[in-house]
Design an enzyme around this catalytic site. Structure first.
Site, PDB file in Angstrom:
ATOM      1  N   GLY A  19       0.824  -1.212   0.000  1.00 21.18           N
ATOM      2  CA  GLY A  19       0.000   0.000   0.000  1.00 21.18           C
ATOM      3  C   GLY A  19       0.858   1.261   0.000  1.00 21.18           C
ATOM      4  O   GLY A  19       0.543   2.239  -0.671  1.00 21.18           O
ATOM      5  N   ILE A  20       1.948   1.219   0.752  1.00 20.99           N
ATOM      6  CA  ILE A  20       2.820   2.399   0.844  1.00 20.99           C
ATOM      7  C   ILE A  20       3.583   2.590  -0.472  1.00 20.99           C
ATOM      8  O   ILE A  20       3.773   3.715  -0.935  1.00 20.99           O
ATOM      9  CB  ILE A  20       3.828   2.253   2.016  1.00 20.99           C
ATOM     10  CG1 ILE A  20       3.082   2.067   3.346  1.00 20.99           C
ATOM     11  CG2 ILE A  20       4.777   3.447   2.090  1.00 20.99           C
ATOM     12  CD1 ILE A  20       2.240   3.238   3.771  1.00 20.99           C
ATOM     13  N   ASP A  72      -5.532   0.548   3.864  1.00 22.39           N
ATOM     14  CA  ASP A  72      -4.640   1.082   2.822  1.00 22.39           C
ATOM     15  C   ASP A  72      -5.271   2.270   2.092  1.00 22.39           C
ATOM     16  O   ASP A  72      -4.561   3.139   1.597  1.00 22.39           O
ATOM     17  CB  ASP A  72      -4.285  -0.006   1.802  1.00 22.39           C
ATOM     18  CG  ASP A  72      -3.021  -0.765   2.217  1.00 22.39           C
ATOM     19  OD1 ASP A  72      -2.209  -0.191   2.973  1.00 22.39           O
ATOM     20  OD2 ASP A  72      -2.852  -1.918   1.800  1.00 22.39           O
ATOM     21  N   GLU A 142      -3.702  -2.331  -6.453  1.00 25.38           N
ATOM     22  CA  GLU A 142      -2.946  -3.166  -5.524  1.00 25.38           C
ATOM     23  C   GLU A 142      -3.714  -4.465  -5.302  1.00 25.38           C
ATOM     24  O   GLU A 142      -4.907  -4.445  -4.985  1.00 25.38           O
ATOM     25  CB  GLU A 142      -2.784  -2.404  -4.189  1.00 25.38           C
ATOM     26  CG  GLU A 142      -2.036  -3.186  -3.139  1.00 25.38           C
ATOM     27  CD  GLU A 142      -2.124  -2.552  -1.748  1.00 25.38           C
ATOM     28  OE1 GLU A 142      -2.507  -1.366  -1.615  1.00 25.38           O
ATOM     29  OE2 GLU A 142      -1.808  -3.261  -0.776  1.00 25.38           O
ATOM     30  N   GLU A 151      -6.446 -17.797  -2.554  1.00 22.80           N
ATOM     31  CA  GLU A 151      -7.446 -16.733  -2.617  1.00 22.80           C
ATOM     32  C   GLU A 151      -7.205 -15.707  -3.714  1.00 22.80           C
ATOM     33  O   GLU A 151      -8.126 -15.185  -4.307  1.00 22.80           O
ATOM     34  CB  GLU A 151      -7.496 -15.967  -1.286  1.00 22.80           C
ATOM     35  CG  GLU A 151      -8.169 -16.677  -0.161  1.00 22.80           C
ATOM     36  CD  GLU A 151      -7.205 -17.510   0.652  1.00 22.80           C
ATOM     37  OE1 GLU A 151      -6.046 -17.671   0.211  1.00 22.80           O
ATOM     38  OE2 GLU A 151      -7.600 -18.007   1.706  1.00 22.80           O
ATOM     39  N   LYS A 189      19.662 -12.372   0.876  1.00 24.12           N
ATOM     40  CA  LYS A 189      19.286 -13.576   0.121  1.00 24.12           C
ATOM     41  C   LYS A 189      18.253 -13.271  -0.972  1.00 24.12           C
ATOM     42  O   LYS A 189      17.201 -12.683  -0.688  1.00 24.12           O
ATOM     43  CB  LYS A 189      18.705 -14.616   1.097  1.00 24.12           C
ATOM     44  CG  LYS A 189      19.762 -15.181   2.033  1.00 24.12           C
ATOM     45  CD  LYS A 189      20.785 -15.904   1.212  1.00 24.12           C
ATOM     46  CE  LYS A 189      21.789 -16.696   1.964  1.00 24.12           C
ATOM     47  NZ  LYS A 189      22.885 -17.156   1.099  1.00 24.12           N
ATOM     48  N   CYS A 383     -16.157   9.835  18.459  1.00 24.92           N
ATOM     49  CA  CYS A 383     -17.256   8.871  18.307  1.00 24.92           C
ATOM     50  C   CYS A 383     -17.624   8.260  19.655  1.00 24.92           C
ATOM     51  O   CYS A 383     -18.203   8.946  20.484  1.00 24.92           O
ATOM     52  CB  CYS A 383     -16.917   7.844  17.233  1.00 24.92           C
ATOM     53  SG  CYS A 383     -18.401   7.214  16.434  1.00 24.92           S
ATOM     54  N   GLY A 385     -15.810   7.918  22.075  1.00 23.01           N
ATOM     55  CA  GLY A 385     -15.157   8.809  23.043  1.00 23.01           C
ATOM     56  C   GLY A 385     -16.046  10.000  23.363  1.00 23.01           C
ATOM     57  O   GLY A 385     -16.133  10.445  24.516  1.00 23.01           O
ATOM     58  N   HIS A 509     -15.662  11.154  12.635  1.00 22.21           N
ATOM     59  CA  HIS A 509     -14.263  10.697  12.691  1.00 22.21           C
ATOM     60  C   HIS A 509     -13.362  11.668  11.928  1.00 22.21           C
ATOM     61  O   HIS A 509     -13.107  11.453  10.735  1.00 22.21           O
ATOM     62  CB  HIS A 509     -14.136   9.305  12.053  1.00 22.21           C
ATOM     63  CG  HIS A 509     -14.729   8.217  12.863  1.00 22.21           C
ATOM     64  ND1 HIS A 509     -13.991   7.434  13.717  1.00 22.21           N
ATOM     65  CD2 HIS A 509     -16.005   7.785  12.969  1.00 22.21           C
ATOM     66  CE1 HIS A 509     -14.791   6.558  14.311  1.00 22.21           C
ATOM     67  NE2 HIS A 509     -16.009   6.748  13.859  1.00 22.21           N
ATOM     68  N   GLU A 511     -10.289  11.990  11.979  1.00 23.18           N
ATOM     69  CA  GLU A 511      -8.992  11.405  11.622  1.00 23.18           C
ATOM     70  C   GLU A 511      -8.926  10.899  10.180  1.00 23.18           C
ATOM     71  O   GLU A 511      -7.841  10.786   9.623  1.00 23.18           O
ATOM     72  CB  GLU A 511      -8.625  10.273  12.600  1.00 23.18           C
ATOM     73  CG  GLU A 511      -9.450   8.992  12.504  1.00 23.18           C
ATOM     74  CD  GLU A 511     -10.745   8.996  13.313  1.00 23.18           C
ATOM     75  OE1 GLU A 511     -11.262  10.092  13.616  1.00 23.18           O
ATOM     76  OE2 GLU A 511     -11.256   7.894  13.631  1.00 23.18           O
TER      77      GLU A 511
HETATM   78  N1  GLN Z   1     -20.369   2.092  19.194  1.00 23.96           N
HETATM   79  C1  GLN Z   1     -20.748   3.450  18.947  1.00 23.96           C
HETATM   80  C2  GLN Z   1     -21.886   3.539  17.944  1.00 23.96           C
HETATM   81  O1  GLN Z   1     -22.112   2.628  17.197  1.00 23.96           O
HETATM   82  C3  GLN Z   1     -19.563   4.296  18.502  1.00 23.96           C
HETATM   83  C4  GLN Z   1     -18.985   3.875  17.198  1.00 23.96           C
HETATM   84  C5  GLN Z   1     -17.608   4.439  16.969  1.00 23.96           C
HETATM   85  O2  GLN Z   1     -16.914   4.842  17.894  1.00 23.96           O
HETATM   86  N2  GLN Z   1     -17.173   4.436  15.736  1.00 23.96           N
HETATM   87  O3  GLN Z   1     -22.575   4.518  17.886  1.00 23.96           O
END
Ligand code: GLN
Length: 538
Positions: A19-20, A72, A142, A151, A189, A383, A385, A509, A511
């Site tokens: 992937g990299i 990836d 890839e 597979e 090798k 999420c 969190g 999310h 990130e």
């Molecule tokens: N389990 C939680 C939900 O389904 C949070 C999901 C997550 O953190 N991506 O809402």
């Protein structure tokens, strides 16, 4: 120019970083002005990685259009700064599903449905799909797994057929292998590479370029030997030596002239010098930090680095943007308790509570959030969190000690996190999730607005449960603010505590969209808050 197709396979061992390499080559071609995308074909039977436990397959990456994909694809987006979609990740399961559904519809007119040609035709159709949109000059494909696996054989067969069907100069095959170093013999090798190339050739695919993963420099003699025995041109054996960061790999590949080799072989006559300055700037800052912070990553999959891949990469990007080394300390939420809480969390400059599913480790997350809230430690919840920050607030500020998310306690008298009515009707796993990009409107006087500098943003989602708006007014009165909401549904997307130096929880999310050249703003501001805390300015 016709669309060019580059196929990347791997041999000798898994986890060599196909992937990299794919993303690095794509980056170099993109930096020379070509429009490039990458797609991954995975040989497992799950329709997508959405239902896979992170221990099995690392993080599940989510695209704008809500596809749950291989991690990836995260690398592809981070390297290229270009969004991918469902079409960029195809599994054997998806291929079979399409063919079998079609068979049930009678589309094969009574014919016997077989791996060749029906499965391979469907693989080929999907391999060409993105190229047919006219949006790309180069499609890098890839192939997951290792050559020789049962597979991945239909995928290799599809590559063989496509290479036969496409004009000579429109396709290219790259094989990534490992050159092990035997310290007892003090030797690199080449035999496993020779075997792997022969395996690939026995399936009818001849590699044009061999990329060798290695811990030590490959001498000209070794390169020559591999070229000779694997029947590739001298010079078409290149090394990918272990790098200090994955973001260095494009520059290493440039030094090996991989992009020139590829362009020449594909008959792309003239390309400008690559524009790699932003990447080089990023690398400079990553390598030369001026400060340092300690961040706790509280989650339940912490023993597996890949489970939180995008979060860890976001810290790398945000750290470089802040000229700061971010030391991430993985803290297992399952083993966090009242006895060890202070010892584990007091040295931290910031606490991030990770996404997740299910009950395991949940109470540890609640404890960590309480500690961050009560001690003024910068907090960032993603999420689950964020959901646990709401539960913690309900329990310890509103006094609803029995409150919970209905994900783990369907009978709680105070369901502050709950499933929305429309979601409840869906019962199949893998179909119930709110996935992909949704808009979010930010309140003007909020931390979120200061972070994003915009009134409306869009971020990606992957969850079933939501903030229960029945508790919103009560929570607001007690000091929690809902600074981001979905403009169409009114669902709460961001919560914050204005009385705290930095306390933010997001239902989405962030990130997934962070890249070295465009670090995600919440991560950047979280690191800035951690620096202030470290310097005693919070
Ligand atoms: N389990 C939680 C939900 O389904 C949070 C999901 C997550 O953190 N991506 O809402």
């Amino acid at each position: 120019m016709n669309t060019k197709y580059i196929f990347i396979s791997g041999g000798v061992a898994s986890s060599l970083g196909k992937g990299i390499i794919a993303a690095s080559l794509a980056k170099l071609l993109q930096a020379r002005g070509l429009r490039v995308t990458i797609q991954k074909f995975d040989p497992y039977l799950n329709i997508d990685p959405g239902t896979l436990n992170p221990y099995e397959h690392g993080e599940c990456y989510v695209t704008e259009d809500g596809a749950e994909t291989d991690l990836d694809l995260g690398h592809y987006e981070r390297f290229l700064g270009v969004y991918t979609s469902q079409a960029n990740n195809v599994t054997t399961g998806r291929i079979y599903n399409t063919v079998i559904t079609r068979e049930r519809e009678g589309a094969y007119l009574g014919k016997t449905v077989q791996i060749v040609p029906h499965i391979t035709d469907e693989i080929k159709r999907r391999m060409l799909l993105l190229g047919e949109t006219g949006q790309y000059d180069v499609i890098i494909t890839e192939i997951g797994g290792t050559v020789g696996d049962i597979e991945s054989q239909p995928f290799i067969e599809a590559v063989r057929q496509l290479r036969w069907e496409l004009p000579e100069k429109d396709s290219l095959s790259i094989h990534l292998t490992l050159i092990p170093y035997l310290s007892a013999a003090k030797e690199l090798k080449t035999k496993p590479t020779q075997h792997s190339v022969h395996e690939l050739e026995s399936l009818g695919v001849h590699p044009d370029i061999i990329v060798c993963r290695t811990e030590k420099e490959l001498s000209p003699e070794i390169r020559h030997k591999i070229a000779l025995f694997c029947n590739v041109k001298p010079g078409h054996v290149i090394q990918s030596i272990d790098a200090w960061t994955i973001y260095q790999v494009p520059l290493n590949m440039e030094a090996e002239k991989l992009d020139r080799m590829v362009a020449e072989r594909l008959g792309i006559e003239w390309l400008p010098e690559p524009h790699l300055e932003p990447l080089k700037d990023f690398l400079f800052h990553l390598k030369n930090p001026e400060k340092e912070v300690d961040i706790a990553l509280v989650g339940k999959y912490v023993e597996l680095q890949d489970a939180y891949k995008s979060i860890l990469e976001s810290f790398v990007h945000a750290g470089a943007a802040c000229r700061c080394r971010v030391k991430v300390h993985s803290i297992h939420s399952e083993y966090l308790n009242a006895e060890n809480l202070v010892e584990k969390l007091s040295p931290m400059d910031g606490i991030l509570v990770a996404p997740g599913f299910g009950e395991r480790g949940l109470e540890g997350k609640v404890l960590a959030i309480r500690y961050a809230r009560e001690n003024g430690i910068p907090f960032f919840g993603i999420c689950l969190g964020m959901q646990m920050a709401v539960v913690e607030f309900a329990r310890n500020v509103l006094g609803y000690t029995d409150s919970a998310s209905t994900e783990v306690n369907p009978d709680t008298p105070h369901p502050v996190i709950d499933m929305m009515e429309e979601q409840k009707k869906i019962t199949v796993k893998g179909g119930t999730m709110r996935l992909g990009a949704y808009k979010c409107r930010l309140a003007k006087d909020s931390l979120a607005y200061r972070i994003y500098g915009a009134e409306e943003i869009s971020e990606r989602h992957r969850h079933r449960y939501e903030f229960n708006n029945a508790y919103l007014e009560e929570m607001k009165r007690a000091g929690l603010s809902a600074s981001g909401t979905n403009p169409d549904t009114g669902l709460v997307e961001i919560i914050e505590l204005p009385s705290h130096p930095f306390f933010i929880g997001v239902q989405f999310h962030p990130e997934y969209k962070s890249t070295p050249e465009k670090p995600q703003p919440i991560f950047v501001n979280f690191i800035k808050a951690a620096i202030r805390k470290r310097e005693g300015k919070a």
